[in-house]
Design an enzyme around this catalytic site. Sequence first.
Site: not given
Lengths: 486, 318
Positions: A235, A264, A282
């Site tokens: 993460r 993000e 991602h």
Amino acid sequence: MESLGVLLLHPMNAYLEQELDRRFRLIRLWDSPPDARADFLRSNAAAIRAVVGNAGYNADSALIDALPALEIVASFSVGIDRVDLAKCRERGIRVTNTPDVLTDDVADLAVGLAIAALRKIPQADRYVRAGLWKAKGDYTLTTRFSGKRVAILGLGRIGLAVAKRAEAFDCSISYHSRSQKPFPNYRFFTNVVDLAANCDVLIVACSLNAETHHIVSREVIHALGPEGVLINIGRGAHVDEPELVSALFEKRLGAAGLDVFEHEPFPPEQLIGLDNVVLVPHVGSDTEETCKAMADLVLQNLEAHALNKPLLTPFSGKRVGIIGLGRIGLAIATRVEAFDCPVNYYQRTKKEYPNYTYYPSVVELAANSDVLVVACPLNEQTRHIVNREVIDALGPKGVLINIGRGPHVDEPELVSALVEGRLGGAGLDVFEDEPNVPEALFTLDNVVLVPHVGSGTHETRQAMADLVLGNLEAHVLKKPLLTPVV
Amino acid sequence: METTPQSPADEKPLVLLSQPLFPEFAAALAGRYRFVLAADADAAAAAVARVLLVPGLAPVTAEHLARLPALELVAGTSVGVDHVDLDNCRSRGLSVTNAGPAFAVDSADYAVGLVVAVLRRVAAADAYVRRGRWAADGDYPLATKVSGKRVGIVGLGNIGSRVARRLAAFGCAVSYHSRSPKPSSPYTFVPALLDLAAGSDVLVLSCALTDETKHMVNRTVMEALGKDGVLINVGRGGLVDEPELVRCLRDGAIGGAGLDVYANEPAVPPELFGMDNVVLSDHRAVITPESIRGVLEVVTANLDAFFSGRPLVSPVQL
């Protein structure tokens, strides 16, 4: 099942959305404009019994408070750091995630990013597309990936899959995790800075929680150094991003391959122009195959919930590891499943239990379980099957349950582990030298002792007696025995 | 460089060069041998030169070789020696050496890097992020899984066998095609390239370029690989019919490609520049300090062996 109102937080996957709509009563959060969200939730609150979130959008405290009828959160992700687990626990809300199906993809990407970062593959691609490759002789030197020292933060499913791939490149493997794992070829570091100082490539593969927030700190980045490479497939919040950015910019860190970012979809501006970083949006589990498998898991978990069947991939319960999945072991598994406990097991041969995770050794089983239950027969191979190594792997938060035989466990080891706090607790029905029970256990509060009463009910003893009598009669009358063992 | 009469004290063996030495090579070898650029060699040197060292990939033709009547060894610094007129070497009874296994590890690593980069769209996704499209246009489209793909390797030599081991660890099923099966290899041998292509999701080229293998990957092979199939080339551009490759990619007859080599480097077909399912690289698979050190060791070992009458370390079968 049409009555199960499911709130989908984000248009995360077309197949998932379409199936949720078909099988349940689907409510799309983005159907309401952001400023009217509170009203939208209020008017739908009575119907919403399930929430489907993902890595970016999940059931946080505010959302859970707004949904009094919420029973289950089925996350389209393996990481559930954005689910308020404490609140779910309080409210008895079940939580499921999507482990295992995405392990390969994420591990593939981690190693792919490491090669891409070290060998500058995207940079080569940009160079060629920009028409800059003018002469055969001009070349960019990059350093070899094979043989690099690879360090992994977190040696769970994903970390192990990364290690297995890196080993094929003759990389040495070191790792840090909450407790040491039973892999003698992998060097364990208790300290992340030391881990970073002793590797060339550091790969983040642990879950995000309070302890691992910014685990890749300024100090760790400094220890990794100007030749070091950071790969983040965990993460964004695992890393102190501003520190990372300035280290890369100033070349105090050699290179990075990043799949995740603190905010993000906004990676830091300063990284955009750098050649020593690979940036991907991602995509760790973003393949057709894996997303379908993840979606199917979400759908199956929701169906199981709606039909009052065991969840497939519950996150909520303690992980129960069963040694021996015979009649007794299986009966234990079906009971703990109803508590949303994930079931792991070890036995001599792996069988096909789609919802139960097989481990090839008792030590690995113990390392991946919170509660370890002995449910196998006693023989030469299983004597002391729970030994010091297994007890250490179970650890200071682990609990041992023995309803097998006393000699399954190295009793002096067990006693000293409990007394010294190296094992969290135990429930014991059997002992090596019954009726003698080690006195050191009597004063402990984290141990439950019962005097071999596993089958000690009227009903069962009667049934057992009937079996004994029936076997003797069959023998005398020369009929087939009822329950022959040999 | 002009030659001077040799006195016994400084009798360093003469080595002609087809091209100037790379700086790394010059530094390491200058004290051991007397290097003279073949183009600058006077008649005396050309008449006695026994060794021609070939740095890089510039062609060495029959004409070049004809000027060196005493030649016995052509020492290359690359794995592929298709730029040397091997037929001529064979007919003259010359020995030819290449880089041996020095480049195998980096080539294999790079091939695997390209496999992941193409299948998982790493380069294209990186460009997507840098152009701000993640914020503007949302999530990047789904790619396809690497684990579990069927990989066909063409040429199971030093490079191919390492590619096999690495991709097997990614959970890929590996088969290979080569001139003859390798009995010690755990991977499945497929006698016909067309069958290998038909049964693979990813085709990796890691064999030498010869008269037999030139354009071995043609339209038929590519159609067998199929619209979801991916071609990875870390061998030589000449292994592939390049205009056909471009057409197949443009028409969707194959699913993607990762290319480190081309028919006419540094020229790269510009139609490829707009394709997201292609990763382009500038023949850098072996440009690492480790490979350079490795090939230097191999070249030094070959030269030393030659001049002391010992067997060559990495002779190429002609």
